[in-house]
Design a protein around this motif. Structure first.
Motif: not given
Lengths: 155, 155, 155
Positions: A1-2, A6-10, A13-14, A66, A70-71, B1, B6, C8, C67, C70, C124, C127, C138
């Motif tokens: 995954m680029d 990951v930037e938007n979800i890390y 994830v933590i 989540w 995301l939104c 995001m 969205v 992905n 997770c 992704l 993570i 990243y 990676k």
């Protein structure tokens, strides 16, 4: 995954990983109680019930967190998630207390779930505004959300 | 995001939010029954069992709906999700009925889960076709899926 | 959804679909046992308990697998997911065994959950390294992960 994904979800994830650790902690409590004593004792029923109530609410919590992350934006959602995990820990420990009067109810963390729920609605509303009117309030909304998430710290 | 993400999920998020509202409704039913009467009565066991059966199937439903929405297209997946929530409401209310003979089984909403499952398989199959042969049937498949989702309304 | 997104996640979606099939298989076992015998027999309690333990761990497994897929790469995550499903099948069948001494514990698949958990943390961490130092490990990490996932086959 680029890395942009990951930037938007890390942060989310933590928080998910921390919640998984907590789940494992709860499950080990159940297993230890199940092995050390015989089943059907009061302590085993108490741990098992607390674990089941926490597990019942877990998919709901994950889905709302989540979606909110995301939104709208991930930082307030992750912060609310951490607060929720603290409340859940307190609920679990409180459930194991001595007196049977002290058992808390079935629901917990209502305020945090409501906050995440509102974040989702605001995010979708903002998206629809952008789509049909073209004005983007996202920056304002994110600032307000970040400030509002601090209110969750008030007991 | 960014809004493009969205755009592809907002219907799924709305259905998820509605399902969360329904979960909270179920949980409040359980809590009210637990507080108003003493535990271990017939009514409490009935509500608790109905809630547990619904919660058992909840992660499965969420996973299938999101996979179908991400792999193929979100509108039919969200529509099937709404139908599933109606079926679940009916199941929960039917479980609380008076006669003990009327309790429905453990499973419910099999047809809708199967439909979402098929959508996932078609989506992945279509992706593999595009990857190895280069022909894209996605537009045809989406049209057929949207038409087929109307068949779920037939009782 | 455009094909780059599906590219992905399609292995993760396949594993999720297989797990849904397994859930339906478990639920049908419960329903058949519930209908063929009267409730509260030993066999029914055994199936019901095995199913509940599997369902309790299901959201945790899904969250960790997605997770890991992704954040790092999807092939080892999907492979570990398949192994987890095999372990779960074995656990469920083992729970239905004849002697009451043979019931396994509450937890299962600890090694696989730990592996997926480590994959998330490595993803993570990688990243954050890329973001603040600019060096991308990676490719090395993915190769090592793919090799390490073969170690899960050792019983």
């Amino acid at each position: 995954m680029d890395p942009r994904v990951v930037e938007n979800i890390y942060l989310l994830v933590i928080v998910t990983l921390v919640s998984v650790l907590q789940n494992v902690f709860f499950a080990q409590k159940v297993e230890r109680e199940c092995k050390s004593h015989h089943s059907h004792t009061s302590a085993f029923e108490r741990v098992s019930c607390a674990n089941r109530n926490c597990m019942d609410a877990y998919p709901t919590f994950l889905a709302v967190m989540w979606c909110a992350g995301l939104c709208l934006s991930q930082a307030p959602a992750a912060f609310a998630g951490i607060i929720y995990l603290l409340v859940r820990q307190q609920y679990f420990v409180g459930y194991l207390g001595q007196t049977s009067q002290s058992t808390p109810g079935y629901l917990f963390g209502k305020r945090i779930i409501s906050f995440l729920f509102l974040m989702c609605i605001v995010g979708i509303f903002n998206y629809l505004l952008v789509r049909y009117y073209g004005s983007d309030y996202k920056d304002y909304v994110e600032t307000i959300t970040k400030a509002a998430s601090a209110l969750l710290l008030i007991p």
